[in-house]
Design a protein around this motif. Structure first.
Motif, PDB file in Angstrom:
ATOM      1  N   GLY A  31       0.851  -1.189   0.000  1.00  0.00           N
ATOM      2  CA  GLY A  31       0.000   0.000   0.000  1.00  0.00           C
ATOM      3  C   GLY A  31       0.885   1.236   0.000  1.00  0.00           C
ATOM      4  N   PHE A  32       0.269   2.397   0.271  1.00  0.00           N
ATOM      5  CA  PHE A  32       1.062   3.618   0.383  1.00  0.00           C
ATOM      6  C   PHE A  32       1.805   3.594   1.711  1.00  0.00           C
ATOM      7  N   LEU A  33       3.037   4.091   1.704  1.00  0.00           N
ATOM      8  CA  LEU A  33       3.903   3.969   2.885  1.00  0.00           C
ATOM      9  C   LEU A  33       3.262   4.569   4.134  1.00  0.00           C
ATOM     10  N   THR A  34       3.491   3.880   5.250  1.00  0.00           N
ATOM     11  CA  THR A  34       3.106   4.440   6.545  1.00  0.00           C
ATOM     12  C   THR A  34       4.163   5.469   6.943  1.00  0.00           C
ATOM     13  N   GLU A  35       3.891   6.220   7.995  1.00  0.00           N
ATOM     14  CA  GLU A  35       4.856   7.250   8.403  1.00  0.00           C
ATOM     15  C   GLU A  35       6.200   6.622   8.799  1.00  0.00           C
ATOM     16  N   GLU A  36       6.129   5.507   9.491  1.00  0.00           N
ATOM     17  CA  GLU A  36       7.367   4.855   9.937  1.00  0.00           C
ATOM     18  C   GLU A  36       8.185   4.375   8.730  1.00  0.00           C
ATOM     19  N   ASP A  37       7.498   3.737   7.763  1.00  0.00           N
ATOM     20  CA  ASP A  37       8.201   3.276   6.564  1.00  0.00           C
ATOM     21  C   ASP A  37       8.745   4.460   5.765  1.00  0.00           C
ATOM     22  N   TYR A  38       7.941   5.504   5.691  1.00  0.00           N
ATOM     23  CA  TYR A  38       8.361   6.701   4.942  1.00  0.00           C
ATOM     24  C   TYR A  38       9.655   7.274   5.534  1.00  0.00           C
ATOM     25  N   ASP A  39       9.655   7.463   6.863  1.00  0.00           N
ATOM     26  CA  ASP A  39      10.851   8.013   7.516  1.00  0.00           C
ATOM     27  C   ASP A  39      12.065   7.143   7.231  1.00  0.00           C
ATOM     28  N   SER A  40      11.839   5.848   7.323  1.00  0.00           N
ATOM     29  CA  SER A  40      12.940   4.919   7.146  1.00  0.00           C
ATOM     30  C   SER A  40      13.437   4.937   5.692  1.00  0.00           C
ATOM     31  N   VAL A  41      12.512   4.978   4.727  1.00  0.00           N
ATOM     32  CA  VAL A  41      12.898   5.013   3.306  1.00  0.00           C
ATOM     33  C   VAL A  41      13.668   6.308   3.012  1.00  0.00           C
ATOM     34  N   VAL A  42      13.153   7.412   3.517  1.00  0.00           N
ATOM     35  CA  VAL A  42      13.814   8.693   3.261  1.00  0.00           C
ATOM     36  C   VAL A  42      15.242   8.676   3.822  1.00  0.00           C
ATOM     37  N   GLU A  43      15.388   8.188   5.054  1.00  0.00           N
ATOM     38  CA  GLU A  43      16.693   8.249   5.715  1.00  0.00           C
ATOM     39  C   GLU A  43      17.652   7.150   5.263  1.00  0.00           C
ATOM     40  N   THR A  44      17.108   5.921   5.049  1.00  0.00           N
ATOM     41  CA  THR A  44      18.028   4.777   4.882  1.00  0.00           C
ATOM     42  C   THR A  44      17.805   3.968   3.613  1.00  0.00           C
ATOM     43  N   MET A  45      16.862   4.348   2.786  1.00  0.00           N
ATOM     44  CA  MET A  45      16.497   3.583   1.587  1.00  0.00           C
ATOM     45  C   MET A  45      15.924   2.203   1.920  1.00  0.00           C
ATOM     46  N   LEU A 103      12.655  -0.011   4.079  1.00  0.00           N
ATOM     47  CA  LEU A 103      11.419   0.019   4.869  1.00  0.00           C
ATOM     48  C   LEU A 103      11.792  -0.188   6.331  1.00  0.00           C
ATOM     49  N   ALA A 104      10.831   0.059   7.229  1.00  0.00           N
ATOM     50  CA  ALA A 104      11.143  -0.054   8.663  1.00  0.00           C
ATOM     51  C   ALA A 104      11.621  -1.469   9.019  1.00  0.00           C
ATOM     52  N   ASP A 105      11.187  -2.488   8.247  1.00  0.00           N
ATOM     53  CA  ASP A 105      11.641  -3.856   8.569  1.00  0.00           C
ATOM     54  C   ASP A 105      12.987  -4.185   7.931  1.00  0.00           C
ATOM     55  N   GLY A 106      13.615  -3.199   7.293  1.00  0.00           N
ATOM     56  CA  GLY A 106      14.954  -3.410   6.754  1.00  0.00           C
ATOM     57  C   GLY A 106      14.993  -3.759   5.272  1.00  0.00           C
ATOM     58  N   THR A 107      13.829  -3.990   4.658  1.00  0.00           N
ATOM     59  CA  THR A 107      13.807  -4.339   3.227  1.00  0.00           C
ATOM     60  C   THR A 107      14.239  -3.140   2.380  1.00  0.00           C
ATOM     61  N   LEU A 108      15.073  -3.430   1.381  1.00  0.00           N
ATOM     62  CA  LEU A 108      15.545  -2.367   0.497  1.00  0.00           C
ATOM     63  C   LEU A 108      14.382  -1.759  -0.291  1.00  0.00           C
ATOM     64  N   TRP A 109      14.186  -0.463  -0.195  1.00  0.00           N
ATOM     65  CA  TRP A 109      13.176   0.244  -0.991  1.00  0.00           C
ATOM     66  C   TRP A 109      13.553   1.733  -1.022  1.00  0.00           C
ATOM     67  N   PRO A 110      14.025   2.229  -2.154  1.00  0.00           N
ATOM     68  CA  PRO A 110      14.636   3.570  -2.144  1.00  0.00           C
ATOM     69  C   PRO A 110      13.693   4.754  -2.362  1.00  0.00           C
ATOM     70  N   MET A 111      12.450   4.509  -2.782  1.00  0.00           N
ATOM     71  CA  MET A 111      11.621   5.652  -3.197  1.00  0.00           C
ATOM     72  C   MET A 111      10.362   5.771  -2.339  1.00  0.00           C
ATOM     73  N   PRO A 112      10.111   6.934  -1.745  1.00  0.00           N
ATOM     74  CA  PRO A 112       8.865   7.080  -0.975  1.00  0.00           C
ATOM     75  C   PRO A 112       7.651   7.036  -1.911  1.00  0.00           C
ATOM     76  N   ILE A 113       6.792   6.065  -1.691  1.00  0.00           N
ATOM     77  CA  ILE A 113       5.547   5.981  -2.470  1.00  0.00           C
ATOM     78  C   ILE A 113       4.439   6.374  -1.503  1.00  0.00           C
ATOM     79  N   THR A 114       4.018   7.629  -1.623  1.00  0.00           N
ATOM     80  CA  THR A 114       3.111   8.181  -0.628  1.00  0.00           C
ATOM     81  C   THR A 114       1.862   8.713  -1.307  1.00  0.00           C
ATOM     82  N   LEU A 115       0.775   8.777  -0.563  1.00  0.00           N
ATOM     83  CA  LEU A 115      -0.447   9.373  -1.122  1.00  0.00           C
ATOM     84  C   LEU A 115      -0.578  10.781  -0.552  1.00  0.00           C
TER      85      LEU A 115
END
Ligand code: PPS
Length: 569
Positions: free
Chosen positions: A55-69, A71-83
């Protein structure tokens, strides 16, 4: 790692029966009308192109993607996909609530269960994701000027795919491509990402990449959103189809990807890799300056030419896709063939035509040699991009009330009509306010709506080969920039700042408005009680103090000639 796993990947769609039911119930839900970019994102979320996102990133996933590329669970994902949504819409929601996501015709595509709502720090997002909070970057500009202020996050339930009426047979979901590869027995597939027409050099490098990787080739052009000013995807796809015939039969296929690019260079390359992995590919071509956004506001490149390759290499095993470095191919005249630039001995004649040079040749109707491109491709490009002197364009006057905009605009119109060849339309400030914007006042919000309406009409005129002359005050830089962007996707934009000083405008006070403004009888009057942001770099600046109108209009004509928009005699 280099053999594809072609089992299906998860999609977010429910069964047709459930979709029918959800659709019937969704009538009572709050609705969000998706923007074109959000429709692209949603399509790839639902069909698994953005797997593992649900789905669209949660705030926690968003913060993590922005800072570390990641998701919060550590999975590689470089782009914030937000609504991104408006503050008003967000304020009316409760967490835990479902909302219907609709396309621009109101068709319900999905349900979003809103788990998160927050106001992002956009400057931080720009710095971290795009490398600089610089409006010259198209995605940063989008972030600040187009995207809504609030983000919503949560899981998406897919109801139906966005509808496409064009090139339907050429569009594939990740699972459709996987099934196709499976059927043909393709186990090693190298993907080529592109947002430009393919010429002989591209054909040669993709052909070589496939040979080197001992893989089949997937030409995977982006048809969602690319860099403003790119050749439109209709033209490009016709060009790709022409080039497809030039590859050895049965080695190559082409599929269209409805991705909204962000031009984020290195991060984007990693993202593109993950998307291609989801589409069943095993190899990915990364070139020089992959997904580069062009120059920053200081005139320098945003990213180094090989930053994308370096970042990709760092994450290659996690992405699960092998990188094939782009060899910059140039034409060697003596051998009448393309070769990698770094493998050519001294003394040979190397020929190359840059993108800028190609655009110039097309714009001026000059010859494009056969060694550079295929006649079919050039033919398509010429149909879409006739020489500049036959294209539509917009002249956009901006300046204070009473600066002389309308008078010069009228004179310019007459001169252009005398020359003939293209229809001319004058969108004068007062005339527009009467016919298009009669309900609007002069608040910032209303002025912006007014200017965007003018921009929209001018862009339609430009698209259809006419000349639009606009003459509003247009006091805000950001709005003028938005109008420029709207128009430049169809033709040239010539901004003329009528820089007659305030004192002179007030001295003339043709309509008696300055006196009323000084007396406080007219509120929010530009230059007196409301701002005017002068353009930094207009195509032309004229000051009407002491110069007659004819001369000012003539200066504009000379500028248009210099821009190649009107052919000299
Ligand atoms: S804007 O800001 O671009 O939307 O303005 P525009 O549509 O060009 O309208 C400008 C004309 O409206 C008259 N007018 C005012 N101008 C500025 N501020 C205030 N508050 C205002 N109220 C009325 C004015 O005559 C402008 O005409 P021009 O042709 O510019 O002299």
């Amino acid at each position: 790692m280099s053999l594809s796993n072609l089992t299906p990947i998860p999609e977010l769609y429910v069964s047709p029966e459930s979709a029918q039911k959800l659709k019937a119930e969704a009538g009572d839900l709050p609705s969000w009308d998706l923007t074109p970019r959000q429709i692209c994102d949603l399509e790839l979320l639902m069909n698994g192109g953005f797997n593992p996102l649900k789905g669209f990133l949660t705030e926690e996933d968003y913060d993590s993607v922005v800072e570390t590329m990641r998701l919060a669970d550590g999975t590689l994902w470089p782009m914030p996909i937000t609504l991104d949504v408006s503050e008003d819409f967000a304020a009316g929601l409760e967490l835990g609530q479902d909302i219907a996501l609709r396309d621009q015709e109101g068709v319900i595509l999905a349900i979003l269960s809103v788990t998160d709502r927050w106001t992002p720090n956009k400057a931080r997002e720009a710095e971290k994701v795009f490398g600089a909070d610089d409006l010259a970057h198209p995605a940063v500009n989008y972030l600040h000027h187009t995207a809504g202020k609030v983000y919503l996050g949560g899981p998406v339930t897919g109801i139906q795919q966005p509808v496409h009426y064009d090139f339907r047979a050429r569009r594939d979901t990740p699972n459709e491509l996987r099934a196709y590869f499976r059927k043909l027995g393709w186990r090693r597939i190298v993907a080529f990402q592109t947002r430009n027409p393919l010429h002989r050099a591209h054909q040669e490098l993709t052909f070589r990449a496939a040979r080197e990787a001992q893989a089949n080739l997937l030409i995977h052009p982006v048809v969602g959103m690319t860099k403003p000013g790119d050749v439109d995807h209709f033209t490009r796809v016709r060009c790709y189809e022409a080039v497809l015939d030039k590859y050895p039969q049965a080695t190559t296929t082409m599929s269209l990807l409805n991705l909204a690019m962000r031009m984020a260079g290195p991060r984007e390359a990693v993202w593109h890799g993950l998307i291609r992995k989801n589409h069943g590919c095993t190899h990915f071509i990364v070139g020089r300056d992959h997904a580069g956004p062009g120059k920053n506001s200081a005139g320098e490149d945003f990213y180094g030419p090989y930053d994308a390759q370096e970042l990709f290499r760092e994450y290659e095993s996690e992405i699960g896709l092998e990188m094939v470095d782009f060899k910059h191919m140039v034409y060697v005249q003596e051998r009448a063939q393309y070769e990698p630039a770094d493998e050519i001995e001294e003394g040979l004649t190397v020929l190359n035509i840059s993108g800028t040079e190609l655009r110039r040749r097309l714009a001026e109707g000059l010859e494009i040699p056969d060694w550079f491109s295929f006649p079919e491709v050039v033919n398509e490009l010429r149909k879409t991009r006739p020489p500049r002197s036959q294209q539509g364009f917009t002249v956009f006057f901006t300046g204070l009330s009473g600066s002389g905009k309308s008078t010069i605009a009228n004179a310019l119109m007459v001169k252009l009509m005398e020359m003939g060849g293209r229809p001319v339309t004058l969108l004068d400030g007062d005339v527009v306010r009467k016919h298009l914007s009669s309900e609007l006042g002069f608040s910032k919000e209303h002025r912006d709506i007014n200017i965007r309406r003018i921009g929209y009409v001018a862009s339609e005129i430009t698209k259809n080969g006419g000349i639009a002359i606009c003459a509003p005050i247009a006091p805000y830089t950001a709005t003028r920039r938005a109008v420029r962007e709207m128009i430049e996707s169809y033709g040239a934009f010539c901004e003329v700042h009528v820089a007659t000083p305030l004192e002179e405008c007030e001295r003339r006070d043709r309509k008696g408005l300055y006196r009323l403004a000084r007396e406080g009888k007219i509120k929010e009057f530009t230059g007196i009680s409301d701002p005017y942001e002068a353009p930094d770099a207009p195509e032309l600046r004229v000051d009407t103090t002491g110069i007659d109108v004819d001369n000012c209009a003539h200066q504009v004509i000379l500028k248009l000639e210099q821009m190649g928009l009107i052919a000299g005699n």
